[in-house]
Write an enzyme that holds these catalytic residues in place. Sequence first.
Site, PDB file in Angstrom:
ATOM      1  CB  THR A 133       0.810 -57.067  72.089  1.00 24.36           C
ATOM      2  OG1 THR A 133       0.476 -57.425  73.419  1.00 24.36           O
ATOM      3  CG2 THR A 133       2.292 -57.363  71.866  1.00 24.36           C
ATOM      4  CG  ASP A 134      -0.988 -55.035  76.814  1.00 29.50           C
ATOM      5  OD1 ASP A 134      -0.662 -56.143  76.333  1.00 29.50           O
ATOM      6  OD2 ASP A 134      -1.888 -54.918  77.670  1.00 29.50           O
ATOM      7  CD  GLU A 135       1.548 -60.511  76.205  1.00 30.15           C
ATOM      8  OE1 GLU A 135       2.591 -61.168  76.209  1.00 30.15           O
ATOM      9  OE2 GLU A 135       0.426 -61.019  76.282  1.00 30.15           O
ATOM     10  CE1 TYR A 159       2.275 -62.221  70.131  1.00 30.49           C
ATOM     11  CE2 TYR A 159       2.081 -61.413  72.384  1.00 30.49           C
ATOM     12  CZ  TYR A 159       1.673 -61.391  71.064  1.00 30.49           C
ATOM     13  OH  TYR A 159       0.672 -60.537  70.656  1.00 30.49           O
ATOM     14  CE  LYS A 163       2.486 -58.288  67.649  1.00 35.70           C
ATOM     15  NZ  LYS A 163       1.799 -58.458  66.326  1.00 35.70           N
ATOM     16  N   GLY A 306       8.408 -66.942  83.344  1.00 36.21           N
ATOM     17  CA  GLY A 306       8.539 -65.507  83.011  1.00 36.21           C
ATOM     18  C   GLY A 306       7.211 -64.768  82.993  1.00 36.21           C
TER      19      GLY A 306
HETATM   20  P1  NAD Z   1      -4.654 -65.324  66.021  1.00 36.33           P
HETATM   21  O1  NAD Z   1      -3.566 -66.247  66.439  1.00 36.33           O
HETATM   22  O2  NAD Z   1      -6.052 -65.639  66.382  1.00 36.33           O
HETATM   23  O3  NAD Z   1      -4.619 -65.131  64.440  1.00 36.33           O
HETATM   24  C1  NAD Z   1      -3.419 -64.960  63.740  1.00 36.33           C
HETATM   25  C2  NAD Z   1      -3.719 -65.102  62.248  1.00 36.33           C
HETATM   26  O4  NAD Z   1      -2.494 -64.895  61.536  1.00 36.33           O
HETATM   27  C3  NAD Z   1      -4.227 -66.497  61.858  1.00 36.33           C
HETATM   28  O5  NAD Z   1      -5.315 -66.380  60.985  1.00 36.33           O
HETATM   29  C4  NAD Z   1      -3.035 -67.138  61.164  1.00 36.33           C
HETATM   30  O6  NAD Z   1      -3.404 -68.091  60.173  1.00 36.33           O
HETATM   31  C5  NAD Z   1      -2.360 -65.923  60.548  1.00 36.33           C
HETATM   32  N1  NAD Z   1      -0.928 -66.160  60.318  1.00 36.33           N
HETATM   33  C6  NAD Z   1      -0.023 -66.699  61.173  1.00 36.33           C
HETATM   34  N2  NAD Z   1       1.177 -66.792  60.575  1.00 36.33           N
HETATM   35  C7  NAD Z   1       1.035 -66.292  59.325  1.00 36.33           C
HETATM   36  C8  NAD Z   1       1.924 -66.104  58.241  1.00 36.33           C
HETATM   37  N3  NAD Z   1       3.210 -66.478  58.310  1.00 36.33           N
HETATM   38  N4  NAD Z   1       1.442 -65.548  57.121  1.00 36.33           N
HETATM   39  C9  NAD Z   1       0.131 -65.183  57.008  1.00 36.33           C
HETATM   40  N5  NAD Z   1      -0.752 -65.340  58.004  1.00 36.33           N
HETATM   41  C10 NAD Z   1      -0.309 -65.897  59.154  1.00 36.33           C
HETATM   42  O7  NAD Z   1      -4.210 -63.903  66.589  1.00 36.33           O
HETATM   43  P2  NAD Z   1      -5.130 -62.711  67.127  1.00 36.33           P
HETATM   44  O8  NAD Z   1      -5.398 -62.936  68.551  1.00 36.33           O
HETATM   45  O9  NAD Z   1      -6.225 -62.460  66.180  1.00 36.33           O
HETATM   46  O10 NAD Z   1      -4.073 -61.501  67.046  1.00 36.33           O
HETATM   47  C11 NAD Z   1      -3.972 -60.703  65.864  1.00 36.33           C
HETATM   48  C12 NAD Z   1      -2.890 -59.664  66.060  1.00 36.33           C
HETATM   49  O11 NAD Z   1      -3.204 -58.849  67.187  1.00 36.33           O
HETATM   50  C13 NAD Z   1      -1.513 -60.255  66.364  1.00 36.33           C
HETATM   51  O12 NAD Z   1      -0.551 -59.480  65.717  1.00 36.33           O
HETATM   52  C14 NAD Z   1      -1.362 -60.126  67.871  1.00 36.33           C
HETATM   53  O13 NAD Z   1      -0.015 -60.003  68.222  1.00 36.33           O
HETATM   54  C15 NAD Z   1      -2.129 -58.840  68.117  1.00 36.33           C
HETATM   55  N6  NAD Z   1      -2.751 -58.699  69.439  1.00 36.33           N
HETATM   56  C16 NAD Z   1      -3.586 -59.672  69.911  1.00 36.33           C
HETATM   57  C17 NAD Z   1      -4.227 -59.482  71.145  1.00 36.33           C
HETATM   58  C18 NAD Z   1      -5.162 -60.512  71.712  1.00 36.33           C
HETATM   59  O14 NAD Z   1      -5.601 -60.364  72.859  1.00 36.33           O
HETATM   60  N7  NAD Z   1      -5.542 -61.553  70.985  1.00 36.33           N
HETATM   61  C19 NAD Z   1      -3.991 -58.309  71.865  1.00 36.33           C
HETATM   62  C20 NAD Z   1      -3.103 -57.354  71.350  1.00 36.33           C
HETATM   63  C21 NAD Z   1      -2.509 -57.551  70.125  1.00 36.33           C
HETATM   64  O1  DAU Z   2      -1.886 -58.354  76.332  1.00 37.02           O
HETATM   65  C1  DAU Z   2      -2.165 -58.644  74.991  1.00 37.02           C
HETATM   66  C2  DAU Z   2      -1.870 -60.085  74.705  1.00 37.02           C
HETATM   67  O2  DAU Z   2      -2.927 -60.838  75.299  1.00 37.02           O
HETATM   68  C3  DAU Z   2      -1.763 -60.421  73.226  1.00 37.02           C
HETATM   69  O3  DAU Z   2      -0.664 -59.738  72.681  1.00 37.02           O
HETATM   70  C4  DAU Z   2      -1.592 -61.924  73.004  1.00 37.02           C
HETATM   71  O4  DAU Z   2      -1.602 -62.228  71.625  1.00 37.02           O
HETATM   72  C5  DAU Z   2      -2.749 -62.641  73.674  1.00 37.02           C
HETATM   73  O5  DAU Z   2      -2.565 -64.031  73.576  1.00 37.02           O
HETATM   74  C6  DAU Z   2      -2.836 -62.220  75.148  1.00 37.02           C
HETATM   75  O6  DAU Z   2      -1.702 -62.736  75.887  1.00 37.02           O
HETATM   76  P1  DAU Z   2      -1.879 -63.377  77.332  1.00 37.02           P
HETATM   77  O7  DAU Z   2      -0.735 -64.238  77.629  1.00 37.02           O
HETATM   78  O8  DAU Z   2      -2.229 -62.322  78.332  1.00 37.02           O
HETATM   79  O9  DAU Z   2      -3.237 -64.246  77.033  1.00 37.02           O
HETATM   80  P2  DAU Z   2      -3.655 -65.696  77.505  1.00 37.02           P
HETATM   81  O10 DAU Z   2      -5.103 -65.840  77.189  1.00 37.02           O
HETATM   82  O11 DAU Z   2      -2.717 -66.745  77.029  1.00 37.02           O
HETATM   83  O12 DAU Z   2      -3.510 -65.602  79.091  1.00 37.02           O
HETATM   84  C7  DAU Z   2      -4.221 -64.628  79.848  1.00 37.02           C
HETATM   85  C8  DAU Z   2      -3.787 -64.777  81.284  1.00 37.02           C
HETATM   86  O13 DAU Z   2      -4.288 -66.026  81.790  1.00 37.02           O
HETATM   87  C9  DAU Z   2      -2.293 -64.849  81.480  1.00 37.02           C
HETATM   88  O14 DAU Z   2      -1.949 -64.222  82.711  1.00 37.02           O
HETATM   89  C10 DAU Z   2      -1.987 -66.341  81.565  1.00 37.02           C
HETATM   90  C11 DAU Z   2      -3.231 -66.888  82.208  1.00 37.02           C
HETATM   91  N1  DAU Z   2      -3.611 -68.261  81.813  1.00 37.02           N
HETATM   92  C12 DAU Z   2      -3.686 -68.546  80.484  1.00 37.02           C
HETATM   93  C13 DAU Z   2      -4.026 -69.803  80.041  1.00 37.02           C
HETATM   94  C14 DAU Z   2      -4.071 -70.116  78.564  1.00 37.02           C
HETATM   95  C15 DAU Z   2      -3.918 -69.217  82.770  1.00 37.02           C
HETATM   96  O15 DAU Z   2      -3.878 -68.941  83.998  1.00 37.02           O
HETATM   97  N2  DAU Z   2      -4.267 -70.462  82.343  1.00 37.02           N
HETATM   98  C16 DAU Z   2      -4.311 -70.805  81.013  1.00 37.02           C
HETATM   99  O16 DAU Z   2      -4.612 -71.976  80.690  1.00 37.02           O
END
Ligand code: NAD
Ligand code: DAU
Length: 374
Positions: A133-135, A159, A163, A306
């Site tokens: 992730t970019d985080e 988180y 990562k 944070g």
């Molecule tokens: P998600 O939470 O939707 O899915 C995670 C999946 O991993 C689920 O199917 C869960 O059952 C499985 N999982 C969790 N713990 C496990 C374990 N111990 N063993 C096996 N499987 C397990 O997540 P996502 O949003 O699809 O993200 C996927 C990947 O991409 C993650 O590594 C996340 O850090 C990264 N990522 C997500 C975003 C985003 O915006 N969603 C952006 C950048 C990177």
């Molecule tokens: O940047 C990549 C990341 O993006 C991934 O690595 C993470 O897995 C993914 O969850 C996401 O993280 P964020 O924290 O950016 O996503 P989230 O959807 O939780 O929140 C997006 C933005 O919106 C963030 O600034 C927090 C804000 N937010 C989120 C929720 C859930 C709100 O203001 N209200 C909310 O209820």
Amino acid sequence: MTRCVLVTGAAGFIGANFCHYWAKHHPADRLIGYDLLTYAGNPASVESLTRSGQLALIQGDIVDFDAVSAAFNQTQPDWIVNFAAESHVDRSIKDPRAFGRTNVLGTQVLMDAARELWGATPEPNKRFHHVSTDEVFGTLGPNDAPFSESTAYAPNSPYAASKAAADHFVRAYGRTYNFPYTLSNCSNNYGPYQFPEKLIPLCLLNILEGRRLPIYGDGQQVRDWLHVHDHCRAIDVILQTSPLGESFNVGGGTELANLTVIDQLCHIVDQAFLENPGLKQRFVRSPMANSVASRELIEFVRDRPGHDRRYAVNGDKLTQALGFSAQQNFAEGLTQTVHWYLGHEPWWRGVLDGSYRDWVREHYGDKAHTEPMA
Ligand code: NAD
Ligand code: DAU
């Protein structure tokens, strides 16, 4: 010879989209999913693939070395793509330990099992792609340059720290053991099958159910949005063409404040109700059922501890080295996403009412250990 691609986290948001993408674009490959099926893993998201035999889904924990090893020995993957993770920042603030366990230890275990399977000198067709992730790069000020691959890691949430730690292990395994890896750091994804704890699907379903839209702090935090299909394409390009040992940033080139995203979302939903009067009957608690604008549901709430102020991603390396750039325009992608959720009500009802958990228990037993957050 047929290539075997093993996808961890295959029943999660991005993993499921990736499996659909892969089955469509690489139908000759053997596709295996490995997923613990936690609260975030929904087999319904890949059911069409498992039913047609295009995907074999194994339930297992990436932290369990014996289970991972058994799955690897049984399926003999050539490529492993690691999506499995605890992915939600708010959960990591409430329960950081689960994040160290899955995201750090799980990644290590996967690499150890792959080293055992592939040996000390893996054949050139073996590779492990780690999805990050970019985080990991921390937060930016309004005038700072976007994150590049050489930006120093400075994670701010548990988180992001988990990562970042996993990324360091991946890189260290590359240097120490010649482990055949590539790595990508991606910005915020949106699109079909996203679990409704993340900003866009949470607010969309809240609008349909007439619940408030919780905006943290002043709503001016900036995220870079990437359609999940573009993310899948980016990983495909990296897998097919990148030299080993490289990492790439993946961004959508769409920096938006959260409040702007939610305003756009409200507008798209309002338009959908105007164009399709049947939605008023389906979603009687939605403001538009009474001709009230959806944005009336916006409520500013306590900020996330944070909370990173701004993410922005410089994706030039991926463009210049491998020719990838994101294609999906955000407004169109968000409109398509809204219509996907409107057209897949049984999918998200199952997620909201937990009925898919019963389905998981019936088909896979009860190994998953995390539950939806209250
Ligand atoms: P998600 O939470 O939707 O899915 C995670 C999946 O991993 C689920 O199917 C869960 O059952 C499985 N999982 C969790 N713990 C496990 C374990 N111990 N063993 C096996 N499987 C397990 O997540 P996502 O949003 O699809 O993200 C996927 C990947 O991409 C993650 O590594 C996340 O850090 C990264 N990522 C997500 C975003 C985003 O915006 N969603 C952006 C950048 C990177
Ligand atoms: O940047 C990549 C990341 O993006 C991934 O690595 C993470 O897995 C993914 O969850 C996401 O993280 P964020 O924290 O950016 O996503 P989230 O959807 O939780 O929140 C997006 C933005 O919106 C963030 O600034 C927090 C804000 N937010 C989120 C929720 C859930 C709100 O203001 N209200 C909310 O209820």
